[in-house]
Design a protein around this motif. Structure first.
Motif, mmCIF file in Angstrom:
data_model
loop_
_atom_site.group_PDB
_atom_site.id
_atom_site.type_symbol
_atom_site.label_atom_id
_atom_site.label_comp_id
_atom_site.label_asym_id
_atom_site.label_seq_id
_atom_site.Cartn_x
_atom_site.Cartn_y
_atom_site.Cartn_z
ATOM 1 N N PHE A 14 133.471 -42.841 23.763
ATOM 2 C CA PHE A 14 132.541 -43.305 22.724
ATOM 3 C C PHE A 14 131.273 -42.447 22.810
ATOM 4 O O PHE A 14 130.661 -42.115 21.814
ATOM 5 N N ILE A 15 130.871 -42.155 24.053
ATOM 6 C CA ILE A 15 129.790 -41.199 24.323
ATOM 7 C C ILE A 15 130.457 -40.054 25.071
ATOM 8 O O ILE A 15 131.121 -40.259 26.085
ATOM 9 N N THR A 248 125.075 -48.098 23.475
ATOM 10 C CA THR A 248 126.542 -48.201 23.520
ATOM 11 C C THR A 248 126.974 -49.182 24.605
ATOM 12 O O THR A 248 127.818 -50.057 24.378
ATOM 13 N N ARG A 249 126.371 -49.041 25.779
ATOM 14 C CA ARG A 249 126.707 -49.944 26.901
ATOM 15 C C ARG A 249 126.431 -51.392 26.500
ATOM 16 O O ARG A 249 127.251 -52.288 26.680
ATOM 17 N N LYS A 250 125.266 -51.602 25.869
ATOM 18 C CA LYS A 250 124.865 -52.956 25.469
ATOM 19 C C LYS A 250 125.777 -53.479 24.353
ATOM 20 O O LYS A 250 126.178 -54.647 24.358
ATOM 21 N N ALA A 251 126.108 -52.610 23.405
ATOM 22 C CA ALA A 251 126.967 -53.035 22.289
ATOM 23 C C ALA A 251 128.342 -53.473 22.803
ATOM 24 O O ALA A 251 128.943 -54.422 22.281
ATOM 25 N N ILE A 252 128.844 -52.806 23.840
ATOM 26 C CA ILE A 252 130.133 -53.226 24.423
ATOM 27 C C ILE A 252 129.970 -54.607 25.052
ATOM 28 O O ILE A 252 130.761 -55.522 24.784
ATOM 29 N N LYS A 258 129.183 -53.212 14.954
ATOM 30 C CA LYS A 258 128.471 -52.298 14.037
ATOM 31 C C LYS A 258 127.621 -51.295 14.817
ATOM 32 O O LYS A 258 127.629 -50.108 14.528
ATOM 33 N N THR A 259 126.902 -51.795 15.822
ATOM 34 C CA THR A 259 126.066 -50.878 16.613
ATOM 35 C C THR A 259 126.948 -49.905 17.386
ATOM 36 O O THR A 259 126.684 -48.703 17.430
ATOM 37 N N LEU A 260 128.008 -50.448 17.961
ATOM 38 C CA LEU A 260 128.904 -49.569 18.721
ATOM 39 C C LEU A 260 129.467 -48.476 17.805
ATOM 40 O O LEU A 260 129.473 -47.292 18.160
ATOM 41 N N GLY A 261 129.937 -48.885 16.632
ATOM 42 C CA GLY A 261 130.554 -47.926 15.704
ATOM 43 C C GLY A 261 129.583 -46.828 15.307
ATOM 44 O O GLY A 261 129.948 -45.649 15.282
ATOM 45 N N ARG A 262 128.342 -47.220 15.042
ATOM 46 C CA ARG A 262 127.350 -46.215 14.649
ATOM 47 C C ARG A 262 127.144 -45.214 15.793
ATOM 48 O O ARG A 262 127.118 -44.005 15.595
ATOM 49 N N CYS A 263 127.048 -45.736 17.011
ATOM 50 C CA CYS A 263 126.855 -44.848 18.175
ATOM 51 C C CYS A 263 128.056 -43.918 18.356
ATOM 52 O O CYS A 263 127.900 -42.725 18.659
ATOM 53 N N ILE A 320 138.353 -46.154 15.553
ATOM 54 C CA ILE A 320 138.069 -47.326 16.388
ATOM 55 C C ILE A 320 137.816 -48.505 15.450
ATOM 56 O O ILE A 320 137.008 -48.414 14.518
ATOM 57 N N CYS A 321 138.576 -49.583 15.692
ATOM 58 C CA CYS A 321 138.446 -50.741 14.801
ATOM 59 C C CYS A 321 138.699 -52.023 15.583
ATOM 60 O O CYS A 321 139.010 -51.991 16.777
#
Ligand code: PMV
Length: 354
Positions: A14-15, A248-252, A258-263, A320-321
């Motif tokens: 993801f990163i 990203t860590r926090k969104a997981i 939505k935040t994860l996807g944007r990252c 990713i979905c």
């Protein structure tokens, strides 16, 4: 000891990890974060043999079995890894290795991650160092020395972060030889390791890999890491991504899709910008990759369908979905002529004995 078999997943970043501060020990400039993949994996068996040389046979996806030799950049690291573990164990025996991949190799689906994680795990156990396999932090460091940094993230279950020491993030232009005292090198080695964010049962995310080109890519990621910092934008990426890593860590942990996807999308494009502007430039995207990226953005805009794209060092697109949307996404992907086939992945466990 008889035959040891280890199965390890590939992982999708993801990163992304791209560029190093130190190349001999494979120390990355930045932390990276990924999810392990349930249907993209390598199964590797190792045993002692009476022959004079190590034998490494690989059965790539839908290919004949091939014999690896210590010639190309990645195989060299692999044979070095065998030698290193052998010497540390003090057991002077040659090995026979047989490895099988469930998916196309060297096409941006992290085949080096699954294969190096499985190989390192199996070798450690065979050479009587099971405690280094069972201590997952130490196991991750051992995997890193194989040459594929991303493989470190296949050591643990679920969502995993690859940490690098602060000094490495700040090491603009990488470390100079004079900085690398044995003590400092050891510090970098110890600090460059995996950390689990959440296990495979935490969140039912899915990665649908859209295969547009299963062929081996022209420039390996090993070569790409060596030239990453020739991009004039490389240091800017290292700075701008720090906030994204925390998000990203926090969104997981918060299951904030939505935040994860944007990252995820931002980081993929940021890494590819570095690749395309390095010297020499490397373009992993093809026409099919771009078409799918545009489609995914259109699905969000026009259909409210939450899906996000990311690409590693290859043209194939990871979508990713959330699990509930997979049927609709599969249907939409089928309608894109560039898509040859898809691989459906849920979040998986890390490397384990089978
Ligand atoms: O682990 P390596 O050396 O094969 O590098 C992998 C780099 C990317 O796949 C492009 C990104 C990543 O973090 O997985």
């Amino acid at each position: 000891m008889s035959k040891i078999t280890v199965k390890a997943p590939a992982n999708i970043a993801f990163i992304k990890y791209w560029g190093r501060s130190e190349h001999e020990l494979y120390i990355p400039r930045n932390n990276s974060i990924s999810m392990n993949l349930s249907n993209c994996y390598t199964i590797t068996s190792v045993e002692f043999g009476e022959q004079n040389e190590d034998i490494v046979e690989v059965k790539y996806f839908e290919k004949e079995v091939s014999l690896l030799t210590p010639n190309d950049l990645k195989s060299k690291a692999l044979f070095r890894q065998i030698e290193r573990i052998r010497q540390e164990s003090g057991i002077d025996k040659k090995v026979k290795i047989y490895s099988e991949n469930s998916f196309p190799a060297d096409a941006g689906i992290a085949s080096s991650a699954s294969s190096f994680a499985a190989l390192t795990g199996a070798l450690l156990i065979l050479f009587g160092q099971k405690e280094k396999f069972e201590d997952k932090i130490e196991f991750s460091r051992q995997i890193r020395l194989c040459g594929s940094g991303s493989a470190i993230r296949s050591s643990m279950d679920g969502f995993v972060e690859f940490l690098t020491p602060k000094e490495s993030i700040l090491a603009k232009g990488g470390f100079e030889q004079k900085d690398l005292t044995p003590k400092f090198s050891q510090y970098l080695h110890q600090g460059s390791k995996a950390k689990q964010i959440a296990d495979q049962n935490h969140w039912d995310l899915v990665d649908i890999v859209a295969i547009v080109d299963p062929q081996k890519k022209l420039v390996s990621s090993s070569k790409g890491h060596l030239i990453a910092d020739t991009s004039p934008y490389f240091e800017t990426r290292i700075l701008e991504m720090q906030n994204r890593i925390d998000l990203t860590r926090k969104a997981i942990l918060d299951k904030d899709f939505k935040t994860l996807g944007r990252c995820i999308e931002e980081d993929s494009t940021s890494m590819h910008a570095i690749m395309m502007t390095s010297n020499p430039p490397v373009f992993y995207w093809g026409a099919g990759s771009i078409q799918i990226m545009l489609e995914v953005m259109k699905w969000r805009r026009e259909d409210g369908l939450l899906a996000y794209f990311t690409l590693d060092a290859g043209p194939n697109v990871h979508i990713i979905c959330q699990k509930k949307d997979t049927q609709e996404i599969q249907k939409k992907l089928k309608a894109i002529s560039f898509v040859k086939w898809t691989i459906y992945n849920e979040v998986s466990a890390g490397a384990h004995i089978v």
